[in-house]
Design an enzyme around this catalytic site. Structure first.
Site, PDB file in Angstrom:
ATOM      1  N   TYR A 213     -52.658  70.896 -56.153  1.00  0.00           N
ATOM      2  CA  TYR A 213     -53.743  71.732 -56.797  1.00  0.00           C
ATOM      3  C   TYR A 213     -55.054  71.074 -56.658  1.00  0.00           C
ATOM      4  O   TYR A 213     -55.917  71.106 -57.581  1.00  0.00           O
ATOM      5  CB  TYR A 213     -53.253  71.905 -58.514  1.00  0.00           C
ATOM      6  CG  TYR A 213     -52.465  73.074 -58.583  1.00  0.00           C
ATOM      7  CD1 TYR A 213     -52.664  74.471 -58.327  1.00  0.00           C
ATOM      8  CD2 TYR A 213     -50.935  72.757 -58.807  1.00  0.00           C
ATOM      9  CE1 TYR A 213     -51.814  75.461 -58.576  1.00  0.00           C
ATOM     10  CE2 TYR A 213     -50.177  73.681 -59.092  1.00  0.00           C
ATOM     11  CZ  TYR A 213     -50.543  75.206 -58.706  1.00  0.00           C
ATOM     12  OH  TYR A 213     -49.695  76.277 -59.174  1.00  0.00           O
TER      13      TYR A 213
ATOM     14  N   GLU B 218     -50.142  76.039 -47.970  1.00  0.00           N
ATOM     15  CA  GLU B 218     -49.142  75.638 -49.122  1.00  0.00           C
ATOM     16  C   GLU B 218     -47.870  75.750 -48.785  1.00  0.00           C
ATOM     17  O   GLU B 218     -46.632  74.865 -49.051  1.00  0.00           O
ATOM     18  CB  GLU B 218     -49.389  76.999 -50.072  1.00  0.00           C
ATOM     19  CG  GLU B 218     -50.750  76.682 -50.732  1.00  0.00           C
ATOM     20  CD  GLU B 218     -51.142  77.669 -51.904  1.00  0.00           C
ATOM     21  OE1 GLU B 218     -52.165  77.668 -52.421  1.00  0.00           O
ATOM     22  OE2 GLU B 218     -50.289  78.737 -52.203  1.00  0.00           O
TER      23      GLU B 218
ATOM     24  N   ASN C 160     -47.534  80.269 -66.580  1.00  0.00           N
ATOM     25  CA  ASN C 160     -47.576  81.823 -66.115  1.00  0.00           C
ATOM     26  C   ASN C 160     -46.589  82.310 -64.930  1.00  0.00           C
ATOM     27  O   ASN C 160     -46.675  82.988 -64.268  1.00  0.00           O
ATOM     28  CB  ASN C 160     -48.865  82.362 -65.677  1.00  0.00           C
ATOM     29  CG  ASN C 160     -49.311  81.512 -64.529  1.00  0.00           C
ATOM     30  OD1 ASN C 160     -48.766  80.583 -63.867  1.00  0.00           O
ATOM     31  ND2 ASN C 160     -50.518  81.613 -63.857  1.00  0.00           N
TER      32      ASN C 160
ATOM     33  N   LYS D  13     -42.354  78.702 -61.562  1.00  0.00           N
ATOM     34  CA  LYS D  13     -42.892  77.300 -62.000  1.00  0.00           C
ATOM     35  C   LYS D  13     -41.954  76.797 -63.023  1.00  0.00           C
ATOM     36  O   LYS D  13     -40.901  77.707 -63.246  1.00  0.00           O
ATOM     37  CB  LYS D  13     -44.168  77.696 -62.612  1.00  0.00           C
ATOM     38  CG  LYS D  13     -45.422  78.105 -61.710  1.00  0.00           C
ATOM     39  CD  LYS D  13     -46.839  78.286 -62.555  1.00  0.00           C
ATOM     40  CE  LYS D  13     -47.735  78.614 -61.557  1.00  0.00           C
ATOM     41  NZ  LYS D  13     -49.055  78.671 -62.218  1.00  0.00           N
TER      42      LYS D  13
ATOM     43  N   HIS E  52     -46.673  81.388 -58.971  1.00  0.00           N
ATOM     44  CA  HIS E  52     -47.894  81.182 -58.176  1.00  0.00           C
ATOM     45  C   HIS E  52     -47.777  82.004 -57.212  1.00  0.00           C
ATOM     46  O   HIS E  52     -46.683  82.289 -56.481  1.00  0.00           O
ATOM     47  CB  HIS E  52     -47.874  79.715 -57.813  1.00  0.00           C
ATOM     48  CG  HIS E  52     -48.881  79.305 -56.646  1.00  0.00           C
ATOM     49  ND1 HIS E  52     -50.115  79.127 -57.064  1.00  0.00           N
ATOM     50  CD2 HIS E  52     -48.548  79.200 -55.590  1.00  0.00           C
ATOM     51  CE1 HIS E  52     -50.873  79.091 -55.913  1.00  0.00           C
ATOM     52  NE2 HIS E  52     -49.911  78.931 -54.803  1.00  0.00           N
TER      53      HIS E  52
HETATM   54  P1  CMP Z   1     -51.789  79.614 -59.981  1.00  0.00           P
HETATM   55  O1  CMP Z   1     -52.035  80.845 -59.571  1.00  0.00           O
HETATM   56  O2  CMP Z   1     -50.784  78.605 -59.978  1.00  0.00           O
HETATM   57  O3  CMP Z   1     -53.190  78.752 -59.485  1.00  0.00           O
HETATM   58  C1  CMP Z   1     -54.003  77.757 -60.418  1.00  0.00           C
HETATM   59  C2  CMP Z   1     -53.242  77.557 -61.776  1.00  0.00           C
HETATM   60  O4  CMP Z   1     -54.064  77.045 -62.582  1.00  0.00           O
HETATM   61  C3  CMP Z   1     -53.058  78.912 -62.269  1.00  0.00           C
HETATM   62  O5  CMP Z   1     -52.028  79.545 -61.543  1.00  0.00           O
HETATM   63  C4  CMP Z   1     -52.798  78.599 -63.751  1.00  0.00           C
HETATM   64  O6  CMP Z   1     -51.406  78.257 -64.174  1.00  0.00           O
HETATM   65  C5  CMP Z   1     -53.628  77.471 -63.901  1.00  0.00           C
HETATM   66  N1  CMP Z   1     -54.768  77.723 -64.777  1.00  0.00           N
HETATM   67  C6  CMP Z   1     -55.758  78.370 -64.342  1.00  0.00           C
HETATM   68  N2  CMP Z   1     -56.895  78.593 -65.485  1.00  0.00           N
HETATM   69  C7  CMP Z   1     -56.189  77.640 -66.371  1.00  0.00           C
HETATM   70  C8  CMP Z   1     -56.744  77.359 -67.876  1.00  0.00           C
HETATM   71  N3  CMP Z   1     -57.782  77.955 -68.251  1.00  0.00           N
HETATM   72  N4  CMP Z   1     -56.083  76.737 -68.343  1.00  0.00           N
HETATM   73  C9  CMP Z   1     -54.585  76.209 -68.112  1.00  0.00           C
HETATM   74  N5  CMP Z   1     -54.281  76.280 -66.767  1.00  0.00           N
HETATM   75  C10 CMP Z   1     -55.070  77.301 -66.009  1.00  0.00           C
END
Ligand code: CMP
Length: 139
Positions: free
Chosen positions: A51, A128, A114, A11, A117
């Site tokens: 998303y 995806e 984070n 990311k 993904h």
């Molecule tokens: P990802 O695995 O890419 O899939 C969905 C994404 O939404 C997740 O990682 C996080 O980066 C994001 N996400 C999930 N929960 C939250 C939250 N409470 N606040 C902000 N981002 C979120």
């Protein structure tokens, strides 16, 4: 039967922090083969499409803003039991809950930012991967 491909993105936070090499090394050492890979950038619109499943969530706008805030590395990875094994390698969505030694424990800073993904099912891995790569870009 468990599938052998998953889809990942490093990311914008992972790219900005200079962690492309570190994260790819962890992916290689865990035994994944790179089937397709590129440095690219999602527009707001494309992030929204990717998303779309989270459209009703309160964090959807923030997620799309963040995911379109800079370049990402998109990749399709191959390994037996790829989806499950890759999710184990990256760790929990919230890095505070990610097991020591996982990619998110090392490189993620928050639930939103984070670092990586990973697809959550074989079906989504295929969707995806096809979102980012044409068939001829798979090797
Ligand atoms: P990802 O695995 O890419 O899939 C969905 C994404 O939404 C997740 O990682 C996080 O980066 C994001 N996400 C999930 N929960 C939250 C939250 N409470 N606040 C902000 N981002 C979120």
């Amino acid at each position: 039967m468990a599938g052998n491909r998953t889809f990942t993105m490093i990311k914008p936070d992972g790219v900005r922090a200079g962690n492309i090499g570190n994260i790819l090394q962890m992916i290689n050492e865990a035994g994944f083969r790179i089937v397709a890979m590129k440095l690219t950038k999602l527009s707001m619109e494309r992030a929204g499409q990717f998303y779309e499943v989270h459209k009703e969530r309160p964090f959807y706008g923030e997620l799309c803003e963040f995911m379109s805030s800079g370049p990402i590395v998109a990749a399709i990875l191959e390994k037996e039991n790829a989806v499950e094994d890759f999710r184990a390698l990256i760790g929990a969505t919230n890095p505070a809950n990610a097991a020591p030694g996982t990619i998110r424990a090392k490189y993620a800073t928050s639930t939103g930012e984070n670092a990586v993904h990973g697809s959550d099912s074989d079906e989504n891995a295929a969707i995806e991967g096809a979102f980012h790569f044409a068939g001829v870009e798979n090797f």
